[in-house]
Design a protein around this motif. Structure first.
Motif, PDB file in Angstrom:
ATOM      1  N   MET A 207      12.547   8.327 -19.536  1.00 12.18           N
ATOM      2  CA  MET A 207      12.013   7.976 -18.212  1.00 12.18           C
ATOM      3  C   MET A 207      13.153   7.667 -17.253  1.00 12.18           C
ATOM      4  SD  MET A 207       9.221   5.017 -17.157  1.00 12.18           S
ATOM      5  CE  MET A 207       7.817   5.978 -17.682  1.00 12.18           C
ATOM      6  N   ASN A 208      13.042   8.144 -16.025  1.00  5.28           N
ATOM      7  CA  ASN A 208      14.036   7.917 -14.981  1.00  5.28           C
ATOM      8  C   ASN A 208      13.743   6.581 -14.309  1.00  5.28           C
ATOM      9  OD1 ASN A 208      15.653   7.933 -12.726  1.00  5.28           O
ATOM     10  ND2 ASN A 208      15.110   9.989 -12.072  1.00  5.28           N
ATOM     11  N   THR A 209      14.485   5.528 -14.681  1.00  2.00           N
ATOM     12  CA  THR A 209      14.142   4.193 -14.189  1.00  2.00           C
ATOM     13  C   THR A 209      15.151   3.618 -13.206  1.00  2.00           C
ATOM     14  OG1 THR A 209      15.200   3.161 -16.118  1.00  2.00           O
ATOM     15  CG2 THR A 209      12.827   3.623 -16.265  1.00  2.00           C
ATOM     16  N   ASP A 210      16.050   4.451 -12.654  1.00  2.00           N
ATOM     17  CA  ASP A 210      16.909   3.909 -11.601  1.00  2.00           C
ATOM     18  C   ASP A 210      16.163   3.831 -10.280  1.00  2.00           C
ATOM     19  OD1 ASP A 210      16.780   6.674 -11.221  1.00  2.00           O
ATOM     20  OD2 ASP A 210      18.765   6.743 -10.278  1.00  2.00           O
ATOM     21  N   ARG A 211      15.003   4.466 -10.206  1.00  2.41           N
ATOM     22  CA  ARG A 211      14.151   4.393  -9.028  1.00  2.41           C
ATOM     23  C   ARG A 211      12.691   4.349  -9.450  1.00  2.41           C
ATOM     24  NH1 ARG A 211      15.869   8.751  -5.329  1.00  2.41           N
ATOM     25  NH2 ARG A 211      17.847   8.164  -6.261  1.00  2.41           N
ATOM     26  N   ALA A 212      11.833   3.925  -8.544  1.00  2.00           N
ATOM     27  CA  ALA A 212      10.392   3.882  -8.798  1.00  2.00           C
ATOM     28  C   ALA A 212       9.665   4.332  -7.547  1.00  2.00           C
ATOM     29  CB  ALA A 212       9.950   2.472  -9.202  1.00  2.00           C
ATOM     30  N   PHE A 213       8.493   4.900  -7.738  1.00  2.00           N
ATOM     31  CA  PHE A 213       7.641   5.343  -6.632  1.00  2.00           C
ATOM     32  C   PHE A 213       6.606   4.260  -6.373  1.00  2.00           C
ATOM     33  CE2 PHE A 213       4.293   8.715  -5.267  1.00  2.00           C
ATOM     34  CZ  PHE A 213       4.510   8.410  -3.927  1.00  2.00           C
ATOM     35  N   LEU A 214       6.593   3.732  -5.163  1.00  2.00           N
ATOM     36  CA  LEU A 214       5.677   2.663  -4.773  1.00  2.00           C
ATOM     37  C   LEU A 214       4.649   3.216  -3.793  1.00  2.00           C
ATOM     38  CD1 LEU A 214       4.980  -0.360  -4.911  1.00  2.00           C
ATOM     39  CD2 LEU A 214       6.647  -0.743  -3.080  1.00  2.00           C
ATOM     40  N   VAL A 215       3.402   3.270  -4.218  1.00  2.00           N
ATOM     41  CA  VAL A 215       2.299   3.811  -3.426  1.00  2.00           C
ATOM     42  C   VAL A 215       1.500   2.623  -2.874  1.00  2.00           C
ATOM     43  CG1 VAL A 215       0.297   5.349  -3.415  1.00  2.00           C
ATOM     44  CG2 VAL A 215       2.217   5.788  -4.985  1.00  2.00           C
ATOM     45  N   ILE A 216       1.553   2.431  -1.578  1.00  2.00           N
ATOM     46  CA  ILE A 216       1.044   1.195  -0.978  1.00  2.00           C
ATOM     47  C   ILE A 216      -0.379   1.373  -0.453  1.00  2.00           C
ATOM     48  CG2 ILE A 216       1.403  -0.510   0.840  1.00  2.00           C
ATOM     49  CD1 ILE A 216       4.382  -0.025   0.587  1.00  2.00           C
ATOM     50  N   ASP A 217      -1.312   0.663  -1.057  1.00  2.00           N
ATOM     51  CA  ASP A 217      -2.667   0.428  -0.533  1.00  2.00           C
ATOM     52  C   ASP A 217      -3.453   1.692  -0.196  1.00  2.00           C
ATOM     53  OD1 ASP A 217      -1.698  -2.120  -0.745  1.00  2.00           O
ATOM     54  OD2 ASP A 217      -1.965  -2.664   1.348  1.00  2.00           O
ATOM     55  N   MET A 218      -3.335   2.713  -1.039  1.00  2.00           N
ATOM     56  CA  MET A 218      -4.137   3.924  -0.824  1.00  2.00           C
ATOM     57  C   MET A 218      -5.522   3.680  -1.427  1.00  2.00           C
ATOM     58  SD  MET A 218      -2.412   6.044   1.004  1.00  2.00           S
ATOM     59  CE  MET A 218      -3.118   7.664   0.724  1.00  2.00           C
ATOM     60  N   GLN A 219      -6.305   2.888  -0.723  1.00  2.00           N
ATOM     61  CA  GLN A 219      -7.572   2.371  -1.222  1.00  2.00           C
ATOM     62  C   GLN A 219      -8.751   2.944  -0.448  1.00  2.00           C
ATOM     63  OE1 GLN A 219      -5.328  -1.630  -0.964  1.00  2.00           O
ATOM     64  NE2 GLN A 219      -7.161  -2.156  -2.147  1.00  2.00           N
ATOM     65  N   GLN A 220      -9.951   2.637  -0.930  1.00  2.00           N
ATOM     66  CA  GLN A 220     -11.178   3.149  -0.329  1.00  2.00           C
ATOM     67  C   GLN A 220     -11.524   2.486   0.999  1.00  2.00           C
ATOM     68  OE1 GLN A 220     -12.935   5.657  -1.426  1.00  2.00           O
ATOM     69  NE2 GLN A 220     -12.312   5.896  -3.552  1.00  2.00           N
ATOM     70  N   GLU A 221     -10.875   1.374   1.323  1.00  2.00           N
ATOM     71  CA  GLU A 221     -11.184   0.641   2.558  1.00  2.00           C
ATOM     72  C   GLU A 221     -11.378   1.593   3.732  1.00  2.00           C
ATOM     73  OE1 GLU A 221     -12.005  -1.451   5.540  1.00  2.00           O
ATOM     74  OE2 GLU A 221     -11.692  -2.604   3.697  1.00  2.00           O
ATOM     75  N   ASP A 222     -12.557   1.497   4.367  1.00  2.00           N
ATOM     76  CA  ASP A 222     -12.879   2.413   5.464  1.00  2.00           C
ATOM     77  C   ASP A 222     -13.281   1.655   6.731  1.00  2.00           C
ATOM     78  OD1 ASP A 222     -15.298   1.420   4.661  1.00  2.00           O
ATOM     79  OD2 ASP A 222     -16.207   3.345   4.178  1.00  2.00           O
ATOM     80  N   GLY A 223     -12.800   0.438   6.865  1.00  2.00           N
ATOM     81  CA  GLY A 223     -13.175  -0.365   8.015  1.00  2.00           C
ATOM     82  C   GLY A 223     -12.458   0.010   9.294  1.00  2.00           C
ATOM     83  N   PHE A 224     -11.440   0.870   9.189  1.00  2.00           N
ATOM     84  CA  PHE A 224     -10.715   1.305  10.379  1.00  2.00           C
ATOM     85  C   PHE A 224     -10.246   2.735  10.152  1.00  2.00           C
ATOM     86  CE2 PHE A 224      -8.492  -1.974   7.917  1.00  2.00           C
ATOM     87  CZ  PHE A 224      -7.593  -1.205   7.199  1.00  2.00           C
ATOM     88  N   PRO A 225     -10.261   3.577  11.185  1.00  2.00           N
ATOM     89  CA  PRO A 225      -9.820   4.960  11.015  1.00  2.00           C
ATOM     90  C   PRO A 225      -8.306   5.032  10.885  1.00  2.00           C
ATOM     91  CG  PRO A 225     -10.310   4.534  13.320  1.00  2.00           C
ATOM     92  CD  PRO A 225     -10.703   3.289  12.571  1.00  2.00           C
ATOM     93  N   LEU A 226      -7.839   5.983  10.087  1.00  2.00           N
ATOM     94  CA  LEU A 226      -6.411   6.183   9.904  1.00  2.00           C
ATOM     95  C   LEU A 226      -6.043   7.587  10.372  1.00  2.00           C
ATOM     96  CD1 LEU A 226      -5.881   4.525   6.410  1.00  2.00           C
ATOM     97  CD2 LEU A 226      -5.347   3.577   8.661  1.00  2.00           C
ATOM     98  N   HIS A 227      -5.012   7.661  11.174  1.00  2.00           N
ATOM     99  CA  HIS A 227      -4.592   8.924  11.782  1.00  2.00           C
ATOM    100  C   HIS A 227      -4.076   9.896  10.720  1.00  2.00           C
ATOM    101  CE1 HIS A 227      -3.081  11.540  14.965  1.00  2.00           C
ATOM    102  NE2 HIS A 227      -1.974  11.652  14.255  1.00  2.00           N
TER     103      HIS A 227
END
Length: 228
Positions: free
Chosen positions: A1-21
């Motif tokens: 495993m390549n562990t000198d870096r990591a991929f951070l995926v922030i808050d890609m959730q179902q929340e639909d209370g506001f539109p996202l461009h």
């Protein structure tokens, strides 16, 4: 495993209370990045913003419904689930957070240090809230950051780009990529990116905002999104 870096995926959730461009494109780009980073053996961390269902432990002024429950990211609802197309797989890690920054009151920093991670690949939402706060904290904690600009978004294109310019001006350990160019970099191919080299490199007056955004996007090989 390549562990000198990591991929951070922030808050890609179902929340639909506001539109996202341009959110459909962000989901598509995120899926491509997830496939490529998994293939490269890069550890993947997801964050989920979760507010206590009873409204306790919310920041001052957080909007509530008439019953005192949080209006967004309410625990125990579908709002907090990660979008199905991007669902974590066995071995991926999920960090639940009560505030914008993925480092605030979580063990993310400890987990990254245990893996020997020195650089974060970052995507997600909202660029001008949770992405911005997380990247600023990552910089303060000594991480380098690869920010995938077209795998992030906010409620408007202007808000998204304003956050990109703030980060470009003041986070000295950041490099900006488009999804296509980052995939080339990951594959060892020639690629295009933007690594700001001096403080306030994208300084601008209000009337120069659109032109400055275009300058940043040109450095990434992107066509600027239509302003909203």
């Amino acid at each position: 495993m390549n562990t000198d870096r990591a991929f951070l995926v922030i808050d890609m959730q179902q929340e639909d209370g506001f539109p996202l461009h341009g959110f459909d494109q962000v989901i598509h780009n995120s899926a491509r990045l997830l496939d490529a980073t998994r293939h490269a053996g890069i550890p993947i961390f997801y964050t989920r913003h979760i507010n206590a269902a009873d409204g306790s432990d919310l920041p001052p002024g957080e909007p509530l419904d008439p019953t005192g429950r949080p209006l967004s990211y309410c625990a125990g609802t579908r709002q907090v689930a990660i979008i199905e197309r991007l669902s974590p797989r066995p071995g991926d890690r999920v960090i639940d957070k009560p505030r914008y920054s993925a480092f605030h009151r979580t063990d993310l920093h400890q987990q990254l240090r245990q893996l020997g991670v020195r650089r974060l690949v970052v995507s997600g939402v909202l660029t001008d809230a949770c992405v911005l706060a997380t990247v600023l904290d990552a910089f303060a904690l000594g991480y380098g950051v690869d920010l995938i600009a077209d795998a992030c978004t906010s409620t408007t294109d202007a808000a998204h780009n304003a956050a990109l310019l703030i980060l470009a001006n003041w986070v000295y350990a950041i490099e900006f990529f488009s999804t296509a160019q980052y995939l080339k970099a990951l594959d060892g191919q020639p690629h295009q990116s933007c690594r700001p080299s001096e403080p306030d490199q994208f300084a601008h007056r209000p009337e120069q905002f659109v032109a400055t955004i275009a300058r940043l996007h040109a450095a990434l090989g992107l066509q600027r999104r239509d302003q909203e």
